[in-house]
Design a protein around this motif. Structure first.
Motif, PDB file in Angstrom:
ATOM      1  N   GLU A   1      37.908   4.553 103.321  1.00 50.75           N
ATOM      2  CA  GLU A   1      37.212   3.954 102.187  1.00 50.75           C
ATOM      3  C   GLU A   1      36.124   4.927 101.755  1.00 50.75           C
ATOM      4  N   THR A   2      36.096   5.249 100.471  1.00 47.29           N
ATOM      5  CA  THR A   2      35.135   6.241  99.966  1.00 47.29           C
ATOM      6  C   THR A   2      34.048   5.617  99.095  1.00 47.29           C
ATOM      7  N   GLY A   3      34.148   4.331  98.840  1.00 41.37           N
ATOM      8  CA  GLY A   3      33.133   3.654  98.040  1.00 41.37           C
ATOM      9  C   GLY A   3      33.696   2.381  97.447  1.00 41.37           C
ATOM     10  N   ARG A   4      32.953   1.855  96.499  1.00 41.14           N
ATOM     11  CA  ARG A   4      33.367   0.636  95.810  1.00 41.14           C
ATOM     12  C   ARG A   4      33.053   0.780  94.332  1.00 41.14           C
ATOM     13  N   VAL A   5      33.815   0.089  93.508  1.00 40.46           N
ATOM     14  CA  VAL A   5      33.522   0.093  92.077  1.00 40.46           C
ATOM     15  C   VAL A   5      32.314  -0.796  91.818  1.00 40.46           C
ATOM     16  N   ASN A   6      31.640  -0.548  90.745  1.00 37.88           N
ATOM     17  CA  ASN A   6      30.536  -1.399  90.306  1.00 37.88           C
ATOM     18  C   ASN A   6      31.070  -2.313  89.210  1.00 37.88           C
ATOM     19  N   ASP A   7      30.959  -3.622  89.422  1.00 36.06           N
ATOM     20  CA  ASP A   7      31.393  -4.592  88.421  1.00 36.06           C
ATOM     21  C   ASP A   7      30.378  -4.623  87.283  1.00 36.06           C
ATOM     22  N   LEU A   8      30.866  -4.503  86.063  1.00 33.49           N
ATOM     23  CA  LEU A   8      29.999  -4.583  84.888  1.00 33.49           C
ATOM     24  C   LEU A   8      29.901  -6.037  84.434  1.00 33.49           C
ATOM     25  N   PRO A   9      28.881  -6.368  83.639  1.00 32.90           N
ATOM     26  CA  PRO A   9      28.698  -7.762  83.214  1.00 32.90           C
ATOM     27  C   PRO A   9      29.934  -8.381  82.568  1.00 32.90           C
ATOM     28  N   GLU A  10      30.690  -7.625  81.801  1.00 29.20           N
ATOM     29  CA  GLU A  10      31.896  -8.154  81.147  1.00 29.20           C
ATOM     30  C   GLU A  10      32.878  -8.708  82.177  1.00 29.20           C
ATOM     31  N   GLN A  11      33.056  -7.987  83.279  1.00 28.77           N
ATOM     32  CA  GLN A  11      33.975  -8.409  84.338  1.00 28.77           C
ATOM     33  C   GLN A  11      33.449  -9.663  85.041  1.00 28.77           C
ATOM     34  N   VAL A  12      32.187  -9.648  85.403  1.00 29.30           N
ATOM     35  CA  VAL A  12      31.585 -10.783  86.103  1.00 29.30           C
ATOM     36  C   VAL A  12      31.561 -12.012  85.201  1.00 29.30           C
ATOM     37  N   ASN A  13      31.178 -11.829  83.942  1.00 24.93           N
ATOM     38  CA  ASN A  13      31.140 -12.945  82.990  1.00 24.93           C
ATOM     39  C   ASN A  13      32.532 -13.521  82.751  1.00 24.93           C
ATOM     40  N   GLY A  14      33.556 -12.671  82.738  1.00 26.20           N
ATOM     41  CA  GLY A  14      34.924 -13.152  82.573  1.00 26.20           C
ATOM     42  C   GLY A  14      35.349 -14.030  83.731  1.00 26.20           C
ATOM     43  N   ASP A  15      35.015 -13.622  84.951  1.00 24.82           N
ATOM     44  CA  ASP A  15      35.307 -14.445  86.126  1.00 24.82           C
ATOM     45  C   ASP A  15      34.597 -15.786  86.041  1.00 24.82           C
ATOM     46  N   THR A  16      33.326 -15.742  85.703  1.00 24.63           N
ATOM     47  CA  THR A  16      32.528 -16.968  85.611  1.00 24.63           C
ATOM     48  C   THR A  16      33.107 -17.915  84.565  1.00 24.63           C
ATOM     49  N   ALA A  17      33.462 -17.382  83.401  1.00 29.58           N
ATOM     50  CA  ALA A  17      34.018 -18.211  82.326  1.00 29.58           C
ATOM     51  C   ALA A  17      35.365 -18.816  82.729  1.00 29.58           C
ATOM     52  N   ALA A  18      36.211 -18.026  83.374  1.00 26.32           N
ATOM     53  CA  ALA A  18      37.522 -18.533  83.808  1.00 26.32           C
ATOM     54  C   ALA A  18      37.349 -19.637  84.847  1.00 26.32           C
ATOM     55  N   ASN A  19      36.463 -19.428  85.800  1.00 21.95           N
ATOM     56  CA  ASN A  19      36.220 -20.452  86.824  1.00 21.95           C
ATOM     57  C   ASN A  19      35.667 -21.730  86.207  1.00 21.95           C
ATOM     58  N   LYS A  20      34.764 -21.586  85.263  1.00 23.67           N
ATOM     59  CA  LYS A  20      34.175 -22.748  84.595  1.00 23.67           C
ATOM     60  C   LYS A  20      35.236 -23.516  83.801  1.00 23.67           C
ATOM     61  N   ALA A  21      36.090 -22.790  83.093  1.00 20.28           N
ATOM     62  CA  ALA A  21      37.122 -23.431  82.273  1.00 20.28           C
ATOM     63  C   ALA A  21      38.126 -24.187  83.138  1.00 20.28           C
ATOM     64  N   ILE A  22      38.552 -23.567  84.227  1.00 21.88           N
ATOM     65  CA  ILE A  22      39.542 -24.237  85.072  1.00 21.88           C
ATOM     66  C   ILE A  22      38.919 -25.445  85.764  1.00 21.88           C
ATOM     67  N   LYS A  23      37.646 -25.356  86.133  1.00 21.26           N
ATOM     68  CA  LYS A  23      36.959 -26.508  86.741  1.00 21.26           C
ATOM     69  C   LYS A  23      36.844 -27.646  85.732  1.00 21.26           C
ATOM     70  N   GLU A  24      36.526 -27.311  84.486  1.00 25.14           N
ATOM     71  CA  GLU A  24      36.418 -28.337  83.448  1.00 25.14           C
ATOM     72  C   GLU A  24      37.771 -29.005  83.201  1.00 25.14           C
ATOM     73  N   SER A  25      38.837 -28.217  83.205  1.00 24.69           N
ATOM     74  CA  SER A  25      40.165 -28.814  82.994  1.00 24.69           C
ATOM     75  C   SER A  25      40.542 -29.729  84.162  1.00 24.69           C
ATOM     76  N   GLU A  26      40.096 -29.388  85.364  1.00 24.40           N
ATOM     77  CA  GLU A  26      40.349 -30.245  86.520  1.00 24.40           C
ATOM     78  C   GLU A  26      39.532 -31.535  86.405  1.00 24.40           C
ATOM     79  N   GLU A  27      38.287 -31.431  85.965  1.00 25.51           N
ATOM     80  CA  GLU A  27      37.443 -32.615  85.781  1.00 25.51           C
ATOM     81  C   GLU A  27      37.990 -33.539  84.701  1.00 25.51           C
ATOM     82  N   ARG A  28      38.653 -32.953  83.702  1.00 23.87           N
ATOM     83  CA  ARG A  28      39.274 -33.756  82.645  1.00 23.87           C
ATOM     84  C   ARG A  28      40.614 -34.333  83.080  1.00 23.87           C
TER      85      ARG A  28
END
Length: 139
Positions: free
Chosen positions: A40-67
């Motif tokens: 292992e030589t290192g790790r990538v740095n997640d940019l806000p776009e990537q992190v925000n996309g994960d957060t939005a997807a998780n929120k959307a799927i949770k909302e669909s489950e709640e509905r």
């Protein structure tokens, strides 16, 4: 995203299956590998776009489950690898295809170049992503 899930629910047959498969922003490993070595030589740095996309997807799927649109059925995490012959090919790919989502530090680039140069003749560079695959059943 909730609108897209609602549309999927609308067109999916009763008891149909929705597969949610996506890479997770988790500072993916950068590695140099050969037939008999792994480093292992290192790790990538997640940019806000990537992190925000994960957060939005998780929120959307949770909302669909709640509905009560879908019921969580099964979930797995698995590795997925992108692989290149040289560090420069990997760096070019990052610049051309992933620049909006992740980046490589200079330290990781240098460590990868060094490990590859010192490695065996069959050494390759790869990024180990963590992919989430979840099966949802339409209710």
């Amino acid at each position: 995203m909730v609108h897209a899930l609602d549309e999927i629910r609308r067109v999916l047959i009763p008891n149909g299956i929705l597969i949610d498969m996506r890479p997770l922003a988790e500072r993916w490993q950068v590695e140099v590998v050969s037939a008999n070595e792994f480093k292992e030589t290192g790790r990538v740095n997640d940019l806000p776009e990537q992190v925000n996309g994960d957060t939005a997807a998780n929120k959307a799927i949770k909302e669909s489950e709640e509905r009560v649109w879908f019921r969580h059925d099964k979930e797995e995490l698995f590795p997925f690898f992108y692989s290149w012959d040289t560090p420069s090919e990997m760096e070019e790919f990052f610049e051309d295809d992933w620049a909006d989502f992740v980046e490589l530090s200079e330290e990781t680039k240098q460590a990868t170049r060094s490990a590859w140069a010192l490695g065996n003749a069959d050494s390759r560079v790869r990024v180990r992503m963590k992919v989430l695959m979840t099966r949802w059943k339409k209710l």
